[in-house]
Design an enzyme around this catalytic site. Structure first.
Site, PDB file in Angstrom:
ATOM      1  N   TYR A 120       0.973  -1.060  -0.013  1.00 23.47           N
ATOM      2  CA  TYR A 120       0.246   0.138  -0.326  1.00 23.47           C
ATOM      3  C   TYR A 120       0.816   1.446   0.485  1.00 23.47           C
ATOM      4  CZ  TYR A 120       1.225   0.273   5.477  1.00 23.47           C
ATOM      5  OH  TYR A 120       1.414   0.658   6.320  1.00 23.47           O
ATOM      6  N   ASN A 174      10.656  -5.678   7.193  1.00 26.33           N
ATOM      7  CA  ASN A 174      10.832  -4.418   7.381  1.00 26.33           C
ATOM      8  C   ASN A 174      12.545  -4.635   8.393  1.00 26.33           C
ATOM      9  OD1 ASN A 174       8.624  -2.976   7.145  1.00 26.33           O
ATOM     10  ND2 ASN A 174       8.377  -2.489   9.211  1.00 26.33           N
ATOM     11  N   TYR A 176      15.794  -3.178   9.495  1.00 28.41           N
ATOM     12  CA  TYR A 176      16.669  -2.235  10.002  1.00 28.41           C
ATOM     13  C   TYR A 176      18.103  -2.716  10.298  1.00 28.41           C
ATOM     14  CZ  TYR A 176      11.904  -0.962  11.602  1.00 28.41           C
ATOM     15  OH  TYR A 176       9.956  -1.087  11.357  1.00 28.41           O
ATOM     16  N   HIS A 185       3.239   6.230  13.422  1.00 25.20           N
ATOM     17  CA  HIS A 185       1.800   5.786  13.005  1.00 25.20           C
ATOM     18  C   HIS A 185       1.119   5.214  13.826  1.00 25.20           C
ATOM     19  CE1 HIS A 185       4.547   2.244  12.514  1.00 25.20           C
ATOM     20  NE2 HIS A 185       3.488   1.437  12.368  1.00 25.20           N
ATOM     21  N   ASP A 187      -1.522   1.452  12.484  1.00 21.18           N
ATOM     22  CA  ASP A 187      -1.628   0.956  10.785  1.00 21.18           C
ATOM     23  C   ASP A 187      -3.206   1.445  10.570  1.00 21.18           C
ATOM     24  OD1 ASP A 187       0.596  -0.313  12.159  1.00 21.18           O
ATOM     25  OD2 ASP A 187       0.036  -2.044  10.763  1.00 21.18           O
ATOM     26  N   HIS A 247       2.526   3.719  17.765  1.00 17.50           N
ATOM     27  CA  HIS A 247       3.980   3.911  17.394  1.00 17.50           C
ATOM     28  C   HIS A 247       4.473   3.098  16.450  1.00 17.50           C
ATOM     29  CE1 HIS A 247       1.575   0.510  15.204  1.00 17.50           C
ATOM     30  NE2 HIS A 247       3.097   0.109  14.622  1.00 17.50           N
ATOM     31  N   ARG A 258      18.501  -5.068  12.484  1.00 18.57           N
ATOM     32  CA  ARG A 258      17.129  -6.204  13.053  1.00 18.57           C
ATOM     33  C   ARG A 258      16.066  -6.228  11.779  1.00 18.57           C
ATOM     34  NH1 ARG A 258      11.563  -3.803  15.469  1.00 18.57           N
ATOM     35  NH2 ARG A 258      11.109  -6.118  16.315  1.00 18.57           N
TER      36      ARG A 258
END
Length: 351
Positions: A120, A174, A176, A185, A187, A247, A258
């Site tokens: 998205y 994700n 990192y 943000h 979700d 969060h 990570r």
């Protein structure tokens, strides 16, 4: 960033906020009925967030509400984590080789996202900024969920009763690097059903709630609640933690590489790019909210160059404008108008 002498965002953050420990925690103003106002669901909330001296109780109450709507358990063993992490490395290699579809890979400094099943638009990709403007990509514009995600991750979650079978149709990885982050943000409520499930790999980190990011220089306010997330742990967000507070991942909480696999289910009525019916349905359901977005547009920096100055409202200028209108009406041929206006302006126009 390397040119500035910093290896990651954590170092830059510390150098730019030397008095961070003295930063006063702020809290929401109370409304007339004594209840705290809801937080704004924005990726970066630069507005002032007023607090009173007795805000500690409010923050503790909010922290309890966040914690009560989170479930967390460790399911994956170190051996299972190592196998899944090897698969994540393969995803990264395939992306670097250009083997995925265009919208599967989303790169950012110190953080890459890999969308599978559904992807998205968000953040800077949005034509109009703000909550509710996110849209799913068209079907087929991101790659399908890899078989190893189903076999090694989703099946384990179903077996342990974390999610029902057939729940997941969207998986995001994700990845990192040290000092990476993702800003505050929520979700998108109109895109994803609840709960939001995530599984952590490679290293331990923390998920923070209620932070505010500010930029130039980058700063992160004190969180309302900090949730440690361990390698191999599963985190499930629902209720207040998923819907009513933002969060984020702070730069200082990513000390080693990570990765997190986020598993979600899209809503059947989620709007999709290129779907007029979805847009019409969205407008019909929330006409007020969507219309209000127009009032938040940024000022146009070029507006002063397009509109005439105040001195233009004079009789002389008005006469010139009247003549020009008559010329346009009198001559239909564009070439005649061009030559006439050019010759006339040389003789009569005075700046």
């Amino acid at each position: 960033m390397a040119a500035s002498g910093y290896s990651d965002l954590r170092e830059k953050l510390k150098s730019m906020t030397p008095h961070r420990d003295d930063y006063e925690n702020k809290c929401v103003d109370e409304t007339s009925n004594g209840k705290p106002r809801k937080r704004k669901h924005r990726e970066s909330d630069d507005d002032e967030y007023e607090h009173s001296d007795d805000s500690t109780d409010l923050r503790e109450q909010e922290a309890r509400r966040v914690r009560s709507s989170i479930q967390q358990k460790t399911i994956f063993t170190p051996e299972e984590c190592a196998l899944i992490e090897k698969k994540i490395d393969e995803v990264v290699a395939q992306a670097d080789a250009g083997l995925y579809r265009e919208h599967t890979v989303d790169r950012a400094p110190l953080r890459n996202k890999y969308f599978f099943g559904e992807g998205y638009t968000y953040g800077a990709q949005l034509e109009k900024r703000g909550p509710g403007q996110e849209r799913l990509y068209r079907k087929g514009e991101v790659d399908e969920i890899p078989s190893w995600v189903h076999e090694l991750v989703i099946k384990r979650l179903v077996t342990n009763g974390v999610i029902p079978e057939g729940f997941v149709n969207s998986a995001v990885i994700n990845d990192y690097q040290p000092g990476g982050c993702i800003v505050s943000h929520v979700d998108p409520l109109h895109i994803f059903d609840r709960p939001i499930v995530s599984v952590s790999f490679f290293s331990d980190s923390a998920l923070c709630f209620g932070c505010r990011f500010q930029f130039k220089p980058i700063r992160v306010s004190e969180p309302v609640f900090v949730l440690p997330v361990r390698r191999g742990s599963v985190t499930v967000l629902s209720g207040y933690a998923a819907d009513d507070i933002t969060h984020c991942i702070r730069p200082q909480d990513i000390k080693e590489r990570r990765a997190v696999i986020i598993l979600r289910k899209t809503r059947p009525d989620a709007p999709r790019l290129g779907s007029d019916s979805s847009l019409r349905a969205s407008l019909a359901q929330k006409p007020g909210r969507l219309k209000a977005k127009r009032s938040h547009r940024k000022a146009d920096p070029d507006a002063a160059h397009r509109y005439p100055p105040a001195r233009a409202n004079t009789p002389e200028v008005f006469m010139v404008q009247t003549k020009l209108r008559k010329v346009r009406l009198a001559f239909k041929n564009s070439a005649q108008v061009f030559h006439l206006m050019r010759n006339w302006s040389k003789c009569n126009w005075k700046t």
